[in-house]
Write a protein that holds these residues in place. Structure first.
Motif, mmCIF file in Angstrom:
data_model
loop_
_atom_site.group_PDB
_atom_site.id
_atom_site.type_symbol
_atom_site.label_atom_id
_atom_site.label_comp_id
_atom_site.label_asym_id
_atom_site.label_seq_id
_atom_site.Cartn_x
_atom_site.Cartn_y
_atom_site.Cartn_z
ATOM 1 N N CYS A 83 6.823 -0.877 -6.292
ATOM 2 C CA CYS A 83 6.309 0.188 -5.432
ATOM 3 C C CYS A 83 5.002 0.744 -5.992
ATOM 4 N N ALA A 84 4.950 0.959 -7.302
ATOM 5 C CA ALA A 84 3.717 1.447 -7.920
ATOM 6 C C ALA A 84 2.591 0.442 -7.733
ATOM 7 N N ASP A 85 2.908 -0.841 -7.890
ATOM 8 C CA ASP A 85 1.895 -1.883 -7.697
ATOM 9 C C ASP A 85 1.393 -1.916 -6.261
ATOM 10 N N LEU A 86 2.293 -1.666 -5.317
ATOM 11 C CA LEU A 86 1.905 -1.623 -3.902
ATOM 12 C C LEU A 86 0.916 -0.488 -3.648
ATOM 13 N N MET A 87 1.212 0.681 -4.195
ATOM 14 C CA MET A 87 0.314 1.823 -4.002
ATOM 15 C C MET A 87 -1.051 1.574 -4.654
ATOM 16 N N LEU A 88 -1.031 0.970 -5.836
ATOM 17 C CA LEU A 88 -2.293 0.634 -6.505
ATOM 18 C C LEU A 88 -3.061 -0.426 -5.726
ATOM 19 N N LYS A 89 -2.324 -1.341 -5.109
ATOM 20 C CA LYS A 89 -2.965 -2.376 -4.290
ATOM 21 C C LYS A 89 -3.742 -1.734 -3.143
ATOM 22 N N ILE A 90 -3.154 -0.731 -2.515
ATOM 23 C CA ILE A 90 -3.835 -0.010 -1.431
ATOM 24 C C ILE A 90 -5.076 0.686 -1.976
ATOM 25 N N ASN A 91 -4.918 1.309 -3.126
ATOM 26 C CA ASN A 91 -6.031 2.028 -3.752
ATOM 27 C C ASN A 91 -7.180 1.098 -4.122
ATOM 28 N N HIS A 92 -6.860 -0.093 -4.598
ATOM 29 C CA HIS A 92 -7.872 -1.035 -5.069
ATOM 30 C C HIS A 92 -8.381 -1.962 -3.976
ATOM 31 N N LEU A 93 -7.747 -1.950 -2.820
ATOM 32 C CA LEU A 93 -8.153 -2.838 -1.739
ATOM 33 C C LEU A 93 -9.593 -2.546 -1.338
ATOM 34 N N PRO A 94 -10.446 -3.566 -1.180
ATOM 35 C CA PRO A 94 -11.835 -3.307 -0.784
ATOM 36 C C PRO A 94 -11.949 -2.608 0.566
ATOM 37 N N GLN A 95 -11.046 -2.921 1.481
ATOM 38 C CA GLN A 95 -11.097 -2.339 2.825
ATOM 39 C C GLN A 95 -10.399 -0.977 2.862
ATOM 40 N N PRO A 96 -10.916 -0.038 3.673
ATOM 41 C CA PRO A 96 -10.226 1.230 3.882
ATOM 42 C C PRO A 96 -8.874 1.021 4.557
ATOM 43 N N VAL A 97 -7.908 1.859 4.198
ATOM 44 C CA VAL A 97 -6.558 1.776 4.765
ATOM 45 C C VAL A 97 -6.222 3.100 5.442
ATOM 46 N N LEU A 98 -5.843 3.033 6.715
ATOM 47 C CA LEU A 98 -5.482 4.217 7.492
ATOM 48 C C LEU A 98 -3.983 4.211 7.738
ATOM 49 N N ALA A 99 -3.331 5.334 7.495
ATOM 50 C CA ALA A 99 -1.905 5.471 7.810
ATOM 51 C C ALA A 99 -1.768 6.100 9.192
ATOM 52 N N GLU A 100 -0.919 5.504 10.013
ATOM 53 C CA GLU A 100 -0.613 6.014 11.353
ATOM 54 C C GLU A 100 0.847 6.442 11.342
ATOM 55 N N ILE A 101 1.091 7.758 11.364
ATOM 56 C CA ILE A 101 2.441 8.283 11.152
ATOM 57 C C ILE A 101 2.998 8.945 12.402
ATOM 58 N N ASP A 102 4.171 8.501 12.788
ATOM 59 C CA ASP A 102 4.904 9.138 13.883
ATOM 60 C C ASP A 102 6.356 9.244 13.454
ATOM 61 N N GLY A 103 6.764 10.420 12.991
ATOM 62 C CA GLY A 103 8.127 10.598 12.501
ATOM 63 C C GLY A 103 8.139 11.043 11.057
ATOM 64 N N LEU A 104 9.273 10.845 10.413
ATOM 65 C CA LEU A 104 9.483 11.317 9.046
ATOM 66 C C LEU A 104 8.922 10.334 8.029
ATOM 67 N N ALA A 105 8.195 10.872 7.056
ATOM 68 C CA ALA A 105 7.740 10.107 5.898
ATOM 69 C C ALA A 105 8.281 10.818 4.671
#
Length: 272
Positions: free
Chosen positions: A100-122
């Motif tokens: 899970c930590a590696d996944l979050m770091l992957k998002i952080n280090h990804l060259p492309q911007p990442v947008l979260a689209e949230i509908d419901g509970l997170a």
């Protein structure tokens, strides 16, 4: 627009659905009913992001979810099943939390911007996922929490992302109380950028994604990387670092093209 298809065809349900249009890749969590971040789902998502990092076609990534919940975080049933292991689950717990930590770091280090689209509970690691994205847009009925303290498990890894998105005292409020906050409070805390009515969520996210996708991919990559690096520095070091980044950016082909387009009163044509 391309059809939505499972990332891995060998998975009958498709834990992550993918759709590409106009340089925007939409990845939809599809692990009903709670979109838990099981080991299998996280591995699929990691594989997809690895591919994205090498892609010249994809300019922006949108993380969405199917069903009524964005994500309930880790799969507690999956974790509990391993308590009967010889080591009482230690190895599996370490594998899950590290992944899970590696996944979050992957998002952080990804060259492309990442947008979260949230509908419901997170909630829990689901809230961590939202906080890890570069931008987050949610419906007015979305809710957020880090409730580990309620079950004797402090949300220590979600804390890393949440404490970097929200003000420290507001992050601590979420972590210490475990209470659910509404969309308006999440925006005040800094967890989300915008709140929109449910019927307009995807439309607004797509607009953001399209605007960002129209920019220089070279500049976006340089800027995203620099943003997170300077944020961990003192102000003097940050300015020294950013000065170097700016000079190198000015020497890149896209900066030359963009400035030339402004001076020539034309639309730039990005090279990379």
């Amino acid at each position: 627009m391309a059809d939505i298809v499972p990332l891995h065809k060998e998975e009958p349900r498709g834990l992550v659905l993918r759709e590409i249009s106009g340089g925007v890749l939409r990845l939809t969590l599809n692990n009903p009913p709670a979109n838990t971040l099981s080991v299998a789902l996280m591995e699929v998502l990691m594989a997809e992001l690895d591919a994205v990092a090498q892609s010249d076609e994809i300019r922006v990534v949108v993380l969405a979810a199917s069903g009524a919940l964005f994500s309930a975080g880790h799969d507690l049933k999956e974790l509990t099943q391993h308590r009967i292991d010889v080591d009482e689950g230690r190895a599996f717990f370490e594998r899950t939390i590290r992944l899970c930590a590696d996944l979050m770091l992957k998002i952080n280090h990804l060259p492309q911007p990442v947008l979260a689209e949230i509908d419901g509970l997170a909630t829990a690691a689901g809230c961590q996922l939202v906080a890890s994205c570069d931008l987050a847009i949610c419906t007015d009925s979305s809710t957020f929490c880090t409730p580990g303290v309620n079950i004797g498990l402090f949300c220590s890894t979600p804390m890393v992302a949440v404490s970097r998105a929200a003000h420290p005292k507001q992050a601590m409020e979420m972590l210490l109380t475990g209470e659910t906050i509404d969309a308006s409070t999440a925006k005040d805390f800094g967890l989300v950028n915008r709140i929109v009515p449910k019927q307009y969520l995807q439309q607004v996210v797509n607009k953001y994604a399209a605007v960002i996708a129209s920019k220089s991919p070279q500049a976006l990559k340089i800027g995203k990387q620099a943003f997170y690096r300077q944020a961990q520095m003192g102000i003097e070091d940050a300015y020294a670092f950013a000065t170097g980044v700016m000079v190198e950016n000015l020497l890149k082909a896209d900066a030359k093209e963009g400035i030339g387009a402004v001076l020539g009163k034309r639309t730039p044509e990005w090279k990379e």
